[in-house]
Enzyme design. Structure first.
Site, PDB file in Angstrom:
ATOM      1  CB  CYS A 357      -0.899  -0.011   1.234  1.00 52.94           C
ATOM      2  SG  CYS A 357      -1.923   1.470   1.448  1.00 52.94           S
ATOM      3  CG  HIS A 358       0.455   4.588  -2.816  1.00 52.69           C
ATOM      4  ND1 HIS A 358       1.542   5.077  -3.521  1.00 52.69           N
ATOM      5  CD2 HIS A 358      -0.362   4.042  -3.741  1.00 52.69           C
ATOM      6  CE1 HIS A 358       1.376   4.853  -4.805  1.00 52.69           C
ATOM      7  NE2 HIS A 358       0.234   4.222  -4.977  1.00 52.69           N
ATOM      8  CB  THR A 359      -0.146   3.721   4.129  1.00 53.17           C
ATOM      9  OG1 THR A 359      -1.373   4.269   3.652  1.00 53.17           O
ATOM     10  CG2 THR A 359       0.114   4.224   5.536  1.00 53.17           C
ATOM     11  CG  HIS A 379      -1.201  -1.310   6.281  1.00 46.54           C
ATOM     12  ND1 HIS A 379      -0.166  -0.806   5.533  1.00 46.54           N
ATOM     13  CD2 HIS A 379      -2.326  -0.730   5.810  1.00 46.54           C
ATOM     14  CE1 HIS A 379      -0.639   0.059   4.652  1.00 46.54           C
ATOM     15  NE2 HIS A 379      -1.943   0.116   4.793  1.00 46.54           N
ATOM     16  CD  GLU A 380      -4.081  -3.298   0.785  1.00 52.58           C
ATOM     17  OE1 GLU A 380      -4.229  -2.124   1.161  1.00 52.58           O
ATOM     18  OE2 GLU A 380      -4.009  -3.630  -0.410  1.00 52.58           O
ATOM     19  CB  CYS A 409     -12.428  -3.134  21.640  1.00 52.23           C
ATOM     20  SG  CYS A 409     -13.540  -1.811  22.207  1.00 52.23           S
ATOM     21  CB  CYS A 414     -15.764   0.790  23.161  1.00 51.72           C
ATOM     22  SG  CYS A 414     -14.904   1.720  21.867  1.00 51.72           S
ATOM     23  CB  CYS A 417     -16.981  -0.330  19.522  1.00 52.69           C
ATOM     24  SG  CYS A 417     -15.242  -0.613  19.091  1.00 52.69           S
ATOM     25  CB  CYS A 425     -12.096   0.948  18.154  1.00 57.79           C
ATOM     26  SG  CYS A 425     -11.681   0.127  19.717  1.00 57.79           S
ATOM     27  NE  ARG A 429      -4.161   6.484  16.372  1.00 59.63           N
ATOM     28  CZ  ARG A 429      -2.868   6.675  16.174  1.00 59.63           C
ATOM     29  NH1 ARG A 429      -1.981   5.872  16.749  1.00 59.63           N
ATOM     30  NH2 ARG A 429      -2.437   7.647  15.405  1.00 59.63           N
ATOM     31  CB  CYS A 489      -5.357  -0.927   3.559  1.00 68.04           C
ATOM     32  SG  CYS A 489      -5.008   0.854   3.688  1.00 68.04           S
ATOM     33  NE  ARG A 685      -3.246  -1.880  -2.242  1.00 68.38           N
ATOM     34  CZ  ARG A 685      -3.245  -0.548  -2.246  1.00 68.38           C
ATOM     35  NH1 ARG A 685      -2.621   0.104  -3.227  1.00 68.38           N
ATOM     36  NH2 ARG A 685      -3.849   0.127  -1.296  1.00 68.38           N
TER      37      ARG A 685
END
Length: 690
Positions: A357-359, A379-380, A409, A414, A417, A425, A429, A489, A685
């Site tokens: 991913c570009h992130t 992360h993907e 969660c 929460c 959520c 959520c 974090r 993502c 991708r």
């Protein structure tokens, strides 16, 4: 073998003509081969580690050679093949060559009419072995040289004589084929003139031909074929050969009914026996096979993964390969790392496939203020649960999961959520932003025992990683993880921006800025939501074809305008568009997107992530006059609840994602190659399979 020619075709794939010396026919043979764009390296590169490509065998009818289908129906078939991610192989209908290949002056016997059998009667018995060629020799050649159709990941279809071949080949040996369909097939050749003539000349007896008669083969059965949930047949009701009793589909349907085999016979009003008929419905057949090949591929991968003895590693550290980011603007380093067992509330997973991913690149380039080094990016991904920590109940060993950087969660306490207004959520974090697990420590160490930071709670550029349970979306095992990973993502973000954040209505107008994977997902989502006008904006016009294919009605190359792009779009639409989406991360583009949103009610959504320190600006009057500026994270999807639903929609054929995968690589060590491809500008991708 020798590649005689190659042509780029619609959708970005390549059509090849390939010749080789056949041991089955004892002649040179030529076949056509379409390969989707993401798999062209299977043909062009020499490697022992190629991705297994699913394939559809197309068998042509009387008088045809290897080119007829490609020339007359290939345009639609190849687009569908690109969409489904399947290759299509088109063999000849008979041996050809010098005068040693016997022939007669008849269109329905000899050259061009091999009937997909092994002839046993002279003079045809020496060369006419098309059954062996199609079922043994050609599949082996494709597997050995191109990694196409390995693990019997192949389906078969055809027309007329080729439809007869497809049906009989699949019914005789269903374990070697995932699915079968046909156009206007010769369903009962022992009872029609074409078949009787062929069997008398190739076998010396029509009776022997029953072994190559689909109706006769089904008549011998008392139960349906377990491998085939359905057999799709299209037949034109204006086909003159139907009225001449050459095809006899009614006999096949009757035989199928007696043994309980499902056959879907679609009588198409007004259609004849020609390639116009085939071209009209070929996309349905490619989709029919593509869906089943995709399901089988996922089953194969799941079976191979299940072979891993996870019990032997549970509770113990695992040593594996990972790509470590040692510093900004540095190539990733292939290293041997140690992954600690999961602690309470954690899950350790084996990463099967990771999409770049570009992130990830954004962080590696040093633009992320939270970017930490050394770290493991990614992360993907699509993963399989290897072990779970104390108290984990929502997943178990062997489950397929998508790591989600936006956790859920779902605790009653929460407020995030429990609110339908957000998916943000905050449970983990604080530690996730520090590159740590929820307890404030890491699970990765390098060869010297030094800690390596986590990334976005995922860190999937490693063969194994550890996740918080609340970051694991459990999904169906029916979708191959190399496709399912896309929902981790970019694709989900683009779709959700349309469906959740902005709730685009039917007949809305939309403008999308930036046509990477996220932007194209926005276009796909807007089309599915019923938007009537979709304006695609980019500075690279080569991206417009993909945008139009997904539903864009207008394209704008903003680099060629003599005025601001927002002014141009307002002129195009008089008052602007109902919804605009920035998918670039450029703050100037964000402003442009807002300022071409419709006066009075337009909404502009920021999706792209800007570099550290950049700020957005506009005149307050833009907001005073009714425009709304908002942003989205992960498209507003509540990860553990919604990602499984997206995956199921993909399995059901309602949400295709194959078009996003433009590059496929094998081995975690190929991640730098994926980054290079992403920088090249033609990559949406790049999926790396571990």
């Amino acid at each position: 073998y020798a590649i005689l020619s190659q042509n780029r075709v619609g959708g970005g794939g390549t059509y090849y003509r390939i010749s080789h010396a056949s041991v089955s026919t004892k002649t040179p043979m030529t076949f056509g081969l379409f390969v989707p764009s993401r798999y062209v390296t299977n043909i062009t590169e020499k490697s022992d580690n190629k991705t297994n490509v699913p394939v559809i065998f197309w068998l042509s009818g009387l008088t045809c050679d290897d080119t007829n289908f490609a020339q007359k129906a290939g345009a639609r078939a190849f687009l569908a093949g690109e969409k489904e991610g399947v290759a299509i192989v088109m063999p000849d209908t008979s041996p050809r060559g010098d005068n040693s290949v016997p022939n007669v002056d008849s269109y329905d016997l000899g050259i061009g009419a091999g009937f997909y059998v092994n002839a046993t009667k002279a003079p045809y018995s020496t060369h006419y072995h098309m059954y062996n060629y199609v079922t043994i020799e050609l599949p082996n050649l494709l597997k050995e040289h191109f990694s196409i159709g390995k693990d019997n990941l192949r389906s078969i279809t055809g027309h007329s004589m080729g439809g007869h071949g497809a049906l009989t080949i699949a019914i005789k040996d269903p374990s070697n084929w995932v699915s079968v369909s046909a156009f206007s097939p010769i369903c009962n050749p022992t009872n029609c003139p074409w078949g009787k003539k062929a069997f008398e000349n190739y076998f010396g007896s029509v009776e022997i031909g029953k072994a190559h008669d689909a109706t006769a083969l089904l008549s011998e059965r008392s139960t349906p074929i377990a491998e085939f949930d359905d057999i799709l047949i299209d037949q034109g009701d204006a086909d003159n050969f139907l009225t001449e009793k050459q095809l006899l589909p009614e006999n096949l349907v009757e035989a199928a009914g007696r043994c309980g085999q499902k056959v879907t016979l679609r009588m198409q009003k007004g259609y004849d026996h020609s390639y116009f008929f085939i071209a009209s419905f070929i996309e349905d057949h490619v989709s029919f096979h593509g869906k089943r090949l995709q399901k089988r591929s996922a089953q194969i991968l799941a079976s191979k993964a299940a072979a891993n003895d996870f019990a032997s590693t549970a509770g113990k550290p695992i040593t594996c390969q990972a790509m470590v980011a040692r510093g900004p603007k540095q190539p990733l380093s292939l290293e041997t790392i140690t992954v600690a067992p999961p602690k309470a509330g954690e899950v350790r997973v084996k990463v099967i496939a990771n999409a770049l991913c570009h992130t990830d690149v954004y962080t590696l380039d040093g633009h992320d203020p939270e970017g930490l080094f050394p770290s493991i990016l990614g992360h993907e991904a699509g993963c399989i649960v290897e072990s779970v920590g104390e108290g984990v109940t929502s997943v178990q060993v062997g489950d397929h999961v998508i790591p989600c950087y936006t956790p859920q969660c779902a605790a009653p306490s929460c407020i995030f959520c429990q609110s339908p207004k957000t998916n943000l959520c905050p449970q983990i974090r604080g530690t996730q932003g520090q590159g740590l697990m929820p307890d404030g420590t890491v699970r990765f160490t390098d060869k010297d025992g030094k800690p390596i930071y986590h990334f976005m709670g995922c860190s999937t550029m490693s063969e194994y990683t550890v996740l918080a349970e609340i970051s694991c979306a459990k999904i169906s095992k029916e979708l191959a993880l190399e496709k399912a990973c896309l929902f981790g993502c970019g694709v989900s973000t683009g779709l959700g921006a349309v469906w959740n954040t902005c709730k685009v209505e039917v007949d809305s107008s939309v403008a999308v800025f930036g046509l990477g994977a996220v932007g194209l997902a926005v276009i796909q989502g807007a089309k599915m939501a019923g938007a009537s006008r979709i304006i695609a904006v980019d500075i690279n016009p080569e991206k417009f074809a993909a945008a139009v294919a997904l539903g864009a009605t207008d394209t704008v190359d903003s680099s060629k305008l003599d005025k601001p792009v927002q002014a141009h779009i307002v002129e195009m639409t008089k008052w602007g568009v109902d919804y605009t989406f920035d998918c670039t991360g450029n703050v100037n583009v964000m402003r442009a997107a807002l300022e071409c949103a419709h006066r009075g009610w337009g909404t502009s959504c920021v999706i792209g992530v800007a570099a550290s320190g950049h700020e957005i600006s506009t005149r307050p009057f833009q907001l005073v006059t009714g425009r709304t500026w908002k942003g989205t994270a992960f498209g507003g999807f509540k990860s553990r609840r919604d990602v499984p639903k997206l995956v199921q929609r993909c399995i059901d054929g309602k949400l295709p994602v194959d078009h996003f995968i433009t590059h496929t690589l094998d081995g975690v060590d190929k991640t730098n190659d994926a980054i290079e491809a992403l920088h090249g500008g033609e990559c949406l991708r790049a999926v790396v399979r571990y």
